[in-house]
Motif scaffolding. Structure first.
Motif, PDB file in Angstrom:
ATOM      1  N   VAL B 390     -77.274   6.162 -10.844  1.00 26.60           N
ATOM      2  CA  VAL B 390     -77.763   6.518  -9.516  1.00 26.60           C
ATOM      3  C   VAL B 390     -78.919   5.599  -9.126  1.00 26.60           C
ATOM      4  O   VAL B 390     -79.641   5.084  -9.978  1.00 26.60           O
ATOM      5  N   GLY B 391     -79.087   5.411  -7.823  1.00 29.91           N
ATOM      6  CA  GLY B 391     -80.190   4.610  -7.310  1.00 29.91           C
ATOM      7  C   GLY B 391     -80.513   5.020  -5.880  1.00 29.91           C
ATOM      8  O   GLY B 391     -79.642   5.534  -5.169  1.00 29.91           O
ATOM      9  N   ARG B 392     -81.784   4.844  -5.489  1.00 29.46           N
ATOM     10  CA  ARG B 392     -82.181   5.200  -4.127  1.00 29.46           C
ATOM     11  C   ARG B 392     -83.139   4.134  -3.612  1.00 29.46           C
ATOM     12  O   ARG B 392     -84.100   3.800  -4.298  1.00 29.46           O
ATOM     13  N   VAL B 393     -82.874   3.589  -2.445  1.00 29.81           N
ATOM     14  CA  VAL B 393     -83.803   2.648  -1.820  1.00 29.81           C
ATOM     15  C   VAL B 393     -83.975   3.028  -0.348  1.00 29.81           C
ATOM     16  O   VAL B 393     -83.206   3.824   0.202  1.00 29.81           O
ATOM     17  N   TRP B 394     -85.018   2.452   0.235  1.00 29.18           N
ATOM     18  CA  TRP B 394     -85.319   2.713   1.642  1.00 29.18           C
ATOM     19  C   TRP B 394     -85.438   1.396   2.392  1.00 29.18           C
ATOM     20  O   TRP B 394     -85.928   0.403   1.851  1.00 29.18           O
ATOM     21  N   THR B 395     -85.040   1.397   3.636  1.00 27.66           N
ATOM     22  CA  THR B 395     -85.231   0.241   4.490  1.00 27.66           C
ATOM     23  C   THR B 395     -85.380   0.716   5.929  1.00 27.66           C
ATOM     24  O   THR B 395     -85.519   1.924   6.188  1.00 27.66           O
ATOM     25  N   CYS B 396     -85.424  -0.228   6.851  1.00 29.83           N
ATOM     26  CA  CYS B 396     -85.474   0.115   8.271  1.00 29.83           C
ATOM     27  C   CYS B 396     -84.374  -0.659   8.977  1.00 29.83           C
ATOM     28  O   CYS B 396     -83.696  -1.479   8.376  1.00 29.83           O
ATOM     29  N   ASP B 397     -84.180  -0.379  10.255  1.00 27.35           N
ATOM     30  CA  ASP B 397     -83.132  -1.067  10.997  1.00 27.35           C
ATOM     31  C   ASP B 397     -83.600  -2.459  11.431  1.00 27.35           C
ATOM     32  O   ASP B 397     -84.768  -2.806  11.283  1.00 27.35           O
ATOM     33  N   LEU B 398     -82.663  -3.266  11.917  1.00 27.44           N
ATOM     34  CA  LEU B 398     -82.945  -4.633  12.354  1.00 27.44           C
ATOM     35  C   LEU B 398     -82.739  -4.689  13.860  1.00 27.44           C
ATOM     36  O   LEU B 398     -81.626  -4.502  14.355  1.00 27.44           O
ATOM     37  N   THR B 399     -83.831  -4.946  14.578  1.00 25.73           N
ATOM     38  CA  THR B 399     -83.808  -4.825  16.034  1.00 25.73           C
ATOM     39  C   THR B 399     -84.324  -6.091  16.719  1.00 25.73           C
ATOM     40  O   THR B 399     -84.814  -7.011  16.069  1.00 25.73           O
ATOM     41  N   HIS B 400     -84.270  -6.078  18.027  1.00 29.59           N
ATOM     42  CA  HIS B 400     -84.851  -7.179  18.810  1.00 29.59           C
ATOM     43  C   HIS B 400     -86.328  -7.370  18.473  1.00 29.59           C
ATOM     44  O   HIS B 400     -86.842  -8.477  18.521  1.00 29.59           O
ATOM     45  N   GLY B 401     -87.016  -6.276  18.129  1.00 26.97           N
ATOM     46  CA  GLY B 401     -88.433  -6.382  17.794  1.00 26.97           C
ATOM     47  C   GLY B 401     -88.682  -7.340  16.639  1.00 26.97           C
ATOM     48  O   GLY B 401     -89.662  -8.092  16.650  1.00 26.97           O
ATOM     49  N   TYR B 402     -87.788  -7.330  15.648  1.00 23.59           N
ATOM     50  CA  TYR B 402     -87.941  -8.232  14.500  1.00 23.59           C
ATOM     51  C   TYR B 402     -87.874  -9.698  14.949  1.00 23.59           C
ATOM     52  O   TYR B 402     -88.658 -10.533  14.501  1.00 23.59           O
ATOM     53  N   ILE B 403     -86.922  -9.979  15.834  1.00 20.44           N
ATOM     54  CA  ILE B 403     -86.769 -11.351  16.351  1.00 20.44           C
ATOM     55  C   ILE B 403     -88.012 -11.732  17.157  1.00 20.44           C
ATOM     56  O   ILE B 403     -88.557 -12.831  17.007  1.00 20.44           O
ATOM     57  N   ASP B 404     -88.463 -10.815  17.981  1.00 22.86           N
ATOM     58  CA  ASP B 404     -89.663 -11.087  18.797  1.00 22.86           C
ATOM     59  C   ASP B 404     -90.847 -11.443  17.909  1.00 22.86           C
ATOM     60  O   ASP B 404     -91.536 -12.431  18.139  1.00 22.86           O
ATOM     61  N   ILE B 405     -91.081 -10.622  16.883  1.00 19.20           N
ATOM     62  CA  ILE B 405     -92.272 -10.797  16.047  1.00 19.20           C
ATOM     63  C   ILE B 405     -92.182 -12.086  15.241  1.00 19.20           C
ATOM     64  O   ILE B 405     -93.153 -12.826  15.133  1.00 19.20           O
ATOM     65  N   ASN B 406     -91.007 -12.389  14.722  1.00 21.66           N
ATOM     66  CA  ASN B 406     -90.894 -13.497  13.776  1.00 21.66           C
ATOM     67  C   ASN B 406     -90.473 -14.822  14.380  1.00 21.66           C
ATOM     68  O   ASN B 406     -90.561 -15.852  13.722  1.00 21.66           O
ATOM     69  N   GLY B 407     -90.034 -14.786  15.624  1.00 22.72           N
ATOM     70  CA  GLY B 407     -89.675 -16.033  16.282  1.00 22.72           C
ATOM     71  C   GLY B 407     -90.870 -16.681  16.955  1.00 22.72           C
ATOM     72  O   GLY B 407     -90.779 -17.787  17.462  1.00 22.72           O
ATOM     73  N   SER B 408     -92.003 -16.017  16.925  1.00 25.53           N
ATOM     74  CA  SER B 408     -93.136 -16.544  17.692  1.00 25.53           C
ATOM     75  C   SER B 408     -94.454 -16.331  16.985  1.00 25.53           C
ATOM     76  O   SER B 408     -95.506 -16.403  17.600  1.00 25.53           O
ATOM     77  N   TYR B 409     -94.423 -16.102  15.673  1.00 28.39           N
ATOM     78  CA  TYR B 409     -95.653 -15.712  14.987  1.00 28.39           C
ATOM     79  C   TYR B 409     -96.762 -16.746  15.052  1.00 28.39           C
ATOM     80  O   TYR B 409     -97.889 -16.437  15.355  1.00 28.39           O
ATOM     81  N   ARG B 410     -96.421 -18.001  14.783  1.00 31.08           N
ATOM     82  CA  ARG B 410     -97.490 -19.004  14.711  1.00 31.08           C
ATOM     83  C   ARG B 410     -97.824 -19.631  16.057  1.00 31.08           C
ATOM     84  O   ARG B 410     -98.847 -20.275  16.203  1.00 31.08           O
ATOM     85  N   SER B 411     -96.907 -19.506  17.050  1.00 34.40           N
ATOM     86  CA  SER B 411     -97.103 -20.233  18.301  1.00 34.40           C
ATOM     87  C   SER B 411     -98.142 -19.556  19.170  1.00 34.40           C
ATOM     88  O   SER B 411     -98.584 -18.458  18.897  1.00 34.40           O
TER      89      SER B 411
END
Lengths: 411, 411
Positions: B390-411
């Motif tokens: 048995v195993g259990r892990v947690w994650t979150c969904d992948l949304t437009h917010g992820y692209i927004d945050i990571n496509g423009s972090y340094r700029s």
């Protein structure tokens, strides 16, 4: 549910296609899922044609994959039947029967052994394949067979693809002209309920099946197995190569035969061209990315490091944002699990070295890198400084388009 | 470049925090990168405090990780210094010197050994850490030390975090009251130039260092090592546990001591609560996802299958779209490389079985699943039907917010 998305900005026009002696194709609308478009392709191969195949390593493959692996136990190929709109995956015993029913009907219609029939399905997972629609459409598909219908075939197997994909090379064996021509579909390696990757290549060359299989496996390793859109391996991926033997070249008995030199180059070109077309139609893609890793402890290690970079969401989103965020490349190298040493690591983007031997280079001028990042074809080069291993993979960027396409596919 | 993004819809308010005897904290604005906010936290531990630590497995770790691994060679801990805004990663020899300079200055100011000082940095990669700003700020940080400044400390280490993260449990050992309290930052496991995951937990319990280290390693395996936001492993991840021994509980010499039962439960609760807060602040997250895998050949195999599902972009985008696309779950099981058999596989979402033993269940009613998918807390259960793992892990969904945050972090 054919793609309603705009054509990829990275789309390529179809090349000038020709015929391959011994191959006839057709495409019809069987009404499996889509409305108003073709969704069933049929290819008929001349007697004597042999096939080679490479199939998904996913442990939960679709029924057609299991069927093809069994059919490949004997080298002969007479028919290839591919439907779009339903993947016939996770459909239990009924899915197996659907394959058998289709093969039985085609066997009767074409008077050939079911063992010589290859089947593929691409589309939604977990829904029963309506095989009677395929069976009903087969006589019409037979009547439309033509040597000229390669483009029609390429279009009939599309799902979320935004453009049809084909490639062609003319070459020779022992001085005899030989042609290689193929089609592919896929908008990801990947997504099992829509973007499954399929590729079919035919040649009129006369080659033994074991040679054909060796060449396909080697060529696939450097093409289809070196691309990734989103790291998700489909349950239905397949690449097949058919040789009709119509070219009447002098016999070749070994992959080492020097007479194969040009043919191998041409075959690898076709496989890579098709694979890159899949990357260029990657879901939401706006940039094609080539990743070279050198200086690894082995070629396999280099390949794994390159894939770790290619599959990193942070690397891919940075490139979408035209940000040469090489720190994320370093992170992806480090998380790969492969031997790497921070203090011998060097990174170049667009041919400009940014960091060498563990640190930013002195007086680093970002100007050429910034200009490179605005283009459509991005290159990243990582030198690990450890050994002689090299690897090259291709991917695309991760954009809002990917979220749009995959967050609403079934709804 | 502190987060300018809206607070996560999954944010939790801070719990009621207390003090931990033997721990004093402060937060100041050292001006490392951000303007108008604190970016340097200092924690001082009473003499006799011992530390345990778990550090990133990334092969290209930051200089502070290397420093902490060395400092942990002796169990004593007197100071923890953490800055936000610069990760001091891939900074070569200068990065090593930055650590030494900070430790030397703190050692002189607090009259303690540099061996008892732990350092951490989180922020952009590949830029030189301006250590003189940290050194200049240290006297001010020392003057502000207080047992009550846990919230201030939690805020000072944030980068793209949209809310501060803390957890507390009161428990006992041999009847003596003991407290466990900790803080964390992270908005991904993950992203090396912004969302590095850090967690610091303190207890007033009197426990030997080897026991502390064993408990932390075991607790981390089921909490921080069981979460993923985007599969990208940071170069700076660390979880540390400090025991000040001020509680004066009767001695405990082994992790097997039954007197530790409640303490272990409380510690694991704190670690899991902090880890889930990181998931709930996952970049762009709108849903928390719990993935249970049962029936695997081993617990390790179950864990790997669960992570393969949790890291699948296609599973995560489907959940963002509130689509119970279980076909993608099957794909992710199959691509994990772990033993799986399509024909014994079962999938449930929100407690409702959708597929059993390789096919959709008869008369499957989607209604309760559709309702579950509209919620914020999604559960997926896969039974492989092969063994007892048995195993259990947690994650979150992948949304437009992820692209927004990571496509423009340094700029």
């Amino acid at each position: 549910m054919a793609s309603s998305h705009a054509t990829s900005p990275l789309a390529r026009p179809l090349p000038e296609l020709s015929t391959v002696a011994g191959v006839r194709l057709s495409a019809v609308a069987a009404g499996i899922r889509y409305k108003g478009r073709t969704d069933l392709m049929l290819a008929e191969f001349a007697p004597g044609t042999v096939a080679a195949g490479v199939y998904t390593k996913n442990a939960c493959p679709g029924a057609p994959i299991v069927w093809c692996r069994q059919a490949l136990q004997t080298p002969q190929a007479r028919l290839l039947i591919v439907n779009a709109g339903n993947a016939n995956v996770f459909t239990g015993q009924a899915g197996v029967k659907a394959c058998e029913d289709c093969a039985d009907a085609a066997s009767a219609l074409f008077e050939c052994s079911t063992q010589d029939i290859f089947l593929a399905s691409t589309g939604v997972i977990g829904e029963q394949l309506p095989q009677e629609r395929i069976i009903t459409a087969l006589p019409d598909a037979k009547s439309k067979l033509s040597e000229d219908h390669w483009e029609e075939a390429a279009r009939a197997i599309m799902t979320t693809d935004t453009f049809p994909k084909a490639a062609r090379r003319d070459t020779s064996i022992h001085g005899t002209p030989v042609r290689i021509q193929g089609i592919a579909k896929g908008s990801g390696m990947i997504a099992p309920d829509m973007a499954t990757m399929l590729a079919y290549v035919a040649t009129d060359a006369d080659l033994p099946q074991d040679v054909l299989q060796s060449l396909l496996a080697a060529g696939t390793a450097k093409s289809f197995n070196a691309i990734t859109v989103d790291s998700d391996t489909s349950t239905s991926d397949m690449v097949m190569l058919f040789a009709t033997k119509q070219a009447k070249n002098k016999p070749v008995t070994s992959v080492q035969d020097p007479a194969l030199h040009d043919f191998v180059q041409a075959l690898n070109d076709v496989l890579l061209e098709l694979a890159l077309l899949v990357v260029r139609d990657g879901e939401g893609a706006t940039k094609q990315i080539q990743i070279d890793v050198t200086g690894a402890q082995s070629d396999l290690s280099a390949h794994r490091v390159a894939l770790s970079i290619a599959n990193s969401p942070l690397v891919k989103t940075a490139i979408a944002g035209e940000d040469a965020n090489w720190g994320r490349v370093v992170m992806a190298v480090g998380k790969s699990g492969e031997p790497a040493d921070r203090d011998t690591l060097s990174v170049a983007v667009g041919g400009t070295w940014i960091a060498k031997n563990g640190g930013v280079i002195e007086n680093y001028d970002e100007t050429p890198v910034v200009a490179h990042m605005k283009g459509q074809d991005i290159t990243i080069h990582v030198d690990l400084g450890l050994g002689q291993g090299v690897g090259r993979v291709w991917t695309c960027d991760l954009t809002h388009g990917y979220i749009d396409i995959n967050g609403s596919y079934r709804s």
